[in-house]
Motif scaffolding. Structure first.
Motif, PDB file in Angstrom:
ATOM      1  N   GLN A   1       0.839  -1.202   0.000  1.00 11.89           N
ATOM      2  CA  GLN A   1       0.000   0.000   0.000  1.00 11.89           C
ATOM      3  C   GLN A   1       0.875   1.254   0.000  1.00 11.89           C
ATOM      4  O   GLN A   1       0.590   2.241  -0.686  1.00 11.89           O
ATOM      5  CB  GLN A   1      -0.922  -0.014   1.215  1.00 11.89           C
ATOM      6  CG  GLN A   1      -2.001  -1.090   1.164  1.00 11.89           C
ATOM      7  CD  GLN A   1      -2.799  -1.169   2.445  1.00 11.89           C
ATOM      8  OE1 GLN A   1      -2.870  -0.209   3.209  1.00 11.89           O
ATOM      9  NE2 GLN A   1      -3.396  -2.322   2.715  1.00 11.89           N
ATOM     10  N   MET A   2       1.945   1.208   0.767  1.00 10.70           N
ATOM     11  CA  MET A   2       2.865   2.347   0.839  1.00 10.70           C
ATOM     12  C   MET A   2       3.546   2.583  -0.511  1.00 10.70           C
ATOM     13  O   MET A   2       3.657   3.730  -0.976  1.00 10.70           O
ATOM     14  CB  MET A   2       3.910   2.089   1.928  1.00 10.70           C
ATOM     15  CG  MET A   2       4.912   3.210   2.116  1.00 10.70           C
ATOM     16  SD  MET A   2       5.939   2.914   3.593  1.00 10.70           S
ATOM     17  CE  MET A   2       6.720   1.363   3.153  1.00 10.70           C
ATOM     18  N   GLU A   3       3.974   1.494  -1.150  1.00 10.18           N
ATOM     19  CA  GLU A   3       4.638   1.634  -2.446  1.00 10.18           C
ATOM     20  C   GLU A   3       3.669   2.184  -3.491  1.00 10.18           C
ATOM     21  O   GLU A   3       4.034   3.037  -4.316  1.00 10.18           O
ATOM     22  CB  GLU A   3       5.183   0.272  -2.891  1.00 10.18           C
ATOM     23  CG  GLU A   3       5.927   0.289  -4.217  1.00 10.18           C
ATOM     24  CD  GLU A   3       7.125   1.229  -4.195  1.00 10.18           C
ATOM     25  OE1 GLU A   3       7.390   1.867  -5.240  1.00 10.18           O
ATOM     26  OE2 GLU A   3       7.781   1.350  -3.135  1.00 10.18           O
ATOM     27  N   LEU A   4       2.424   1.731  -3.455  1.00  5.27           N
ATOM     28  CA  LEU A   4       1.422   2.218  -4.400  1.00  5.27           C
ATOM     29  C   LEU A   4       1.136   3.704  -4.187  1.00  5.27           C
ATOM     30  O   LEU A   4       0.951   4.450  -5.153  1.00  5.27           O
ATOM     31  CB  LEU A   4       0.136   1.397  -4.252  1.00  5.27           C
ATOM     32  CG  LEU A   4       0.235  -0.060  -4.711  1.00  5.27           C
ATOM     33  CD1 LEU A   4      -0.962  -0.860  -4.194  1.00  5.27           C
ATOM     34  CD2 LEU A   4       0.316  -0.145  -6.228  1.00  5.27           C
ATOM     35  N   ALA A   5       1.120   4.111  -2.919  1.00  3.97           N
ATOM     36  CA  ALA A   5       0.931   5.538  -2.633  1.00  3.97           C
ATOM     37  C   ALA A   5       2.092   6.349  -3.183  1.00  3.97           C
ATOM     38  O   ALA A   5       1.905   7.436  -3.744  1.00  3.97           O
ATOM     39  CB  ALA A   5       0.770   5.758  -1.132  1.00  3.97           C
ATOM     40  N   CYS A   6       3.314   5.833  -3.032  1.00  6.17           N
ATOM     41  CA  CYS A   6       4.492   6.543  -3.560  1.00  6.17           C
ATOM     42  C   CYS A   6       4.427   6.673  -5.081  1.00  6.17           C
ATOM     43  O   CYS A   6       4.978   7.626  -5.646  1.00  6.17           O
ATOM     44  CB  CYS A   6       5.768   5.806  -3.158  1.00  6.17           C
ATOM     45  SG  CYS A   6       6.202   5.935  -1.410  1.00  6.17           S
ATOM     46  N   GLN A   7       3.756   5.722  -5.727  1.00  6.74           N
ATOM     47  CA  GLN A   7       3.639   5.759  -7.179  1.00  6.74           C
ATOM     48  C   GLN A   7       2.516   6.682  -7.663  1.00  6.74           C
ATOM     49  O   GLN A   7       2.251   6.773  -8.860  1.00  6.74           O
ATOM     50  CB  GLN A   7       3.411   4.352  -7.726  1.00  6.74           C
ATOM     51  CG  GLN A   7       4.559   3.393  -7.489  1.00  6.74           C
ATOM     52  CD  GLN A   7       5.860   3.876  -8.074  1.00  6.74           C
ATOM     53  OE1 GLN A   7       5.881   4.372  -9.207  1.00  6.74           O
ATOM     54  NE2 GLN A   7       6.937   3.751  -7.329  1.00  6.74           N
ATOM     55  N   GLY A   8       1.859   7.363  -6.715  1.00  5.81           N
ATOM     56  CA  GLY A   8       0.845   8.338  -7.081  1.00  5.81           C
ATOM     57  C   GLY A   8      -0.498   7.747  -7.453  1.00  5.81           C
ATOM     58  O   GLY A   8      -1.264   8.366  -8.203  1.00  5.81           O
ATOM     59  N   LEU A   9      -0.826   6.554  -6.903  1.00  7.14           N
ATOM     60  CA  LEU A   9      -2.049   5.869  -7.306  1.00  7.14           C
ATOM     61  C   LEU A   9      -3.215   6.088  -6.350  1.00  7.14           C
ATOM     62  O   LEU A   9      -4.290   5.518  -6.536  1.00  7.14           O
ATOM     63  CB  LEU A   9      -1.773   4.371  -7.456  1.00  7.14           C
ATOM     64  CG  LEU A   9      -0.784   4.035  -8.578  1.00  7.14           C
ATOM     65  CD1 LEU A   9      -0.429   2.564  -8.558  1.00  7.14           C
ATOM     66  CD2 LEU A   9      -1.382   4.419  -9.932  1.00  7.14           C
ATOM     67  N   GLY A  10      -3.013   6.913  -5.321  1.00  2.95           N
ATOM     68  CA  GLY A  10      -4.123   7.208  -4.421  1.00  2.95           C
ATOM     69  C   GLY A  10      -3.646   7.570  -3.032  1.00  2.95           C
ATOM     70  O   GLY A  10      -2.436   7.638  -2.756  1.00  2.95           O
ATOM     71  N   ILE A  11      -4.627   7.803  -2.145  1.00  2.00           N
ATOM     72  CA  ILE A  11      -4.344   8.138  -0.748  1.00  2.00           C
ATOM     73  C   ILE A  11      -4.337   6.849   0.066  1.00  2.00           C
ATOM     74  O   ILE A  11      -5.173   5.964  -0.138  1.00  2.00           O
ATOM     75  CB  ILE A  11      -5.407   9.108  -0.198  1.00  2.00           C
ATOM     76  CG1 ILE A  11      -5.378  10.415  -0.995  1.00  2.00           C
ATOM     77  CG2 ILE A  11      -5.186   9.379   1.280  1.00  2.00           C
ATOM     78  CD1 ILE A  11      -6.497  11.372  -0.643  1.00  2.00           C
ATOM     79  N   ALA A  12      -3.395   6.728   0.999  1.00  2.00           N
ATOM     80  CA  ALA A  12      -3.291   5.524   1.826  1.00  2.00           C
ATOM     81  C   ALA A  12      -3.393   5.886   3.301  1.00  2.00           C
ATOM     82  O   ALA A  12      -2.982   6.972   3.720  1.00  2.00           O
ATOM     83  CB  ALA A  12      -1.971   4.803   1.552  1.00  2.00           C
ATOM     84  N   ASN A  13      -3.932   4.966   4.067  1.00  2.00           N
ATOM     85  CA  ASN A  13      -4.075   5.077   5.522  1.00  2.00           C
ATOM     86  C   ASN A  13      -3.055   4.137   6.144  1.00  2.00           C
ATOM     87  O   ASN A  13      -3.269   2.923   6.198  1.00  2.00           O
ATOM     88  CB  ASN A  13      -5.515   4.688   5.905  1.00  2.00           C
ATOM     89  CG  ASN A  13      -5.815   4.895   7.369  1.00  2.00           C
ATOM     90  OD1 ASN A  13      -4.920   4.960   8.198  1.00  2.00           O
ATOM     91  ND2 ASN A  13      -7.092   4.969   7.697  1.00  2.00           N
ATOM     92  N   LEU A  14      -1.933   4.691   6.616  1.00  2.04           N
ATOM     93  CA  LEU A  14      -0.781   3.863   6.987  1.00  2.04           C
ATOM     94  C   LEU A  14      -0.221   4.236   8.359  1.00  2.04           C
ATOM     95  O   LEU A  14      -0.373   5.375   8.809  1.00  2.04           O
ATOM     96  CB  LEU A  14       0.326   4.022   5.932  1.00  2.04           C
ATOM     97  CG  LEU A  14      -0.020   3.565   4.513  1.00  2.04           C
ATOM     98  CD1 LEU A  14       1.073   3.992   3.547  1.00  2.04           C
ATOM     99  CD2 LEU A  14      -0.220   2.060   4.475  1.00  2.04           C
ATOM    100  N   PRO A  15       0.463   3.285   9.026  1.00  2.00           N
ATOM    101  CA  PRO A  15       1.087   3.581  10.321  1.00  2.00           C
ATOM    102  C   PRO A  15       2.152   4.675  10.183  1.00  2.00           C
ATOM    103  O   PRO A  15       2.971   4.638   9.255  1.00  2.00           O
ATOM    104  CB  PRO A  15       1.725   2.246  10.727  1.00  2.00           C
ATOM    105  CG  PRO A  15       0.978   1.216   9.955  1.00  2.00           C
ATOM    106  CD  PRO A  15       0.631   1.860   8.655  1.00  2.00           C
ATOM    107  N   PHE A  16       2.134   5.609  11.122  1.00  2.00           N
ATOM    108  CA  PHE A  16       3.042   6.751  11.025  1.00  2.00           C
ATOM    109  C   PHE A  16       4.497   6.319  10.972  1.00  2.00           C
ATOM    110  O   PHE A  16       5.278   6.824  10.171  1.00  2.00           O
ATOM    111  CB  PHE A  16       2.822   7.697  12.211  1.00  2.00           C
ATOM    112  CG  PHE A  16       3.794   8.848  12.227  1.00  2.00           C
ATOM    113  CD1 PHE A  16       3.602   9.942  11.409  1.00  2.00           C
ATOM    114  CD2 PHE A  16       4.925   8.818  13.034  1.00  2.00           C
ATOM    115  CE1 PHE A  16       4.500  10.998  11.402  1.00  2.00           C
ATOM    116  CE2 PHE A  16       5.831   9.867  13.041  1.00  2.00           C
ATOM    117  CZ  PHE A  16       5.617  10.962  12.218  1.00  2.00           C
TER     118      PHE A  16
END
Length: 302
Positions: free
Chosen positions: A226-241
């Motif tokens: 999920q983090m990698e996908l967020a870095c690729q600009g594919l959406g907003i992610a809800n992730l541990p700080f």
């Protein structure tokens, strides 16, 4: 009473079947049956109700199981204490924690421990399932649990928090100034727990809460993709700080709605109660708390 037969009975009762107990003890199912029959004969009572589909304890079997669990615990504690006395700085150390903590622990804690304790074999497992500490499956655990296990030492480790993040590319020309703006955005969804795609946010200023049912094209089971996908600009992610903090510092991700918080999870450090806690366990625990102290933004004190 034959202690080998008692151990066999305990394993059948614990696992709920003769075949699974045979697999666990690496013996034949016939031997399991003979041991249980011999134990029942020596006690002159039935210990199990048997059907073609399941095995359940009789009243006498339940009482014996409770006593067998105490004996098993005493045996494991004795084994652990003797082993720990001879393996203060050697032997093995088994640690488990949730996936979201595992990556940062591997980066910030394990190298220092391996250097300080070069003769200790380190076994790591990261996941959401609760792992046994009392009976020695693991030596140390970081766990977000609602009910603390019995017969373990539990030290409060603080509270983790999730935050909303996205890449600068994704946010280019897109505004997110209040939670309701999220309705028009794509999320990196969870397919591990679909309910996690309902994001609950609370205002730090007013305490107002809002639930956003997010949608999106892409989902993943774990935080790392999920983090990698967020870095690729594919959406907003809800992730541990603590997992995304380095990427925020490096400019790869942006913290969205910093004045709104996601649900928090209280974390405890768990390890077995022992008369003598070996140096390797004390050393690992000390490094965990030093890691926490060095990163005060990773955990919220409660």
């Amino acid at each position: 009473m034959n202690l080998t037969h008692l151990q066999t009975f305990y394993k059948v009762a614990q696992l709920g079947g003769f075949s699974v107990a045979a697999d666990a003890l690496l013996v034949s199912k016939g031997m399991i049956s003979r041991h249980v029959q011999a134990l029942e004969a020596s006690l002159n009572t039935r210990l199990f109700h048997r059907t073609t589909r399941k095995v359940t304890l009789t009243e006498a079997g339940q009482r014996l199981f409770d006593k067998a669990a105490e004996i098993e615990r005493l045996s494991l504690n004795a084994t652990r204490e003797i082993k720990d006395l001879t393996q203060e700085r050697s032997g093995s150390l088994k640690f488990t924690s949730p996936h979201e903590l595992g990556r940062t622990i591997c980066r910030d804690v394990i190298p220092d421990f391996a250097k300080a304790f070069p003769n200790v074999e380190i076994s790591l497992k990261f996941g959401a399932e609760e792992s046994d500490i009392e009976f020695g499956t693991y030596d140390i655990a970081l766990r977000a649990v609602d009910h603390l296990p019995d017969n373990v030492i539990a030290r409060s480790f603080g509270t983790t928090r999730n935050i909303l993040v996205a890449s600068t590319d994704y946010l280019a020309g897109r505004m997110v100034t209040q939670p309701r703006d999220l309705f028009s955005h794509s999320a990196i969804l969870s397919n591990h727990q679909p309910s996690w795609n309902n994001w609950f946010l609370q205002s730090a200023q007013t305490g107002e809460t809002i639930e956003i049912a997010m949608g999106g094209q892409i989902s993943a089971a774990d935080y790392a993709p999920q983090m990698e996908l967020a870095c690729q600009g594919l959406g907003i992610a809800n992730l541990p700080f603590q997992q995304v903090a380095p990427l925020i510092r490096e400019g790869h991700l942006v913290h969205i709605l910093p004045n709104w918080s996601c649900p928090r999870h209280r974390v405890h450090l768990l390890y077995a109660k022992q008369r003598h806690t070996p140096e390797k366990i004390r050393g690992f625990n000390d490094l965990l708390f030093k890691w926490k102290q060095d990163h005060p933004d990773y955990f919220v004190e409660t």
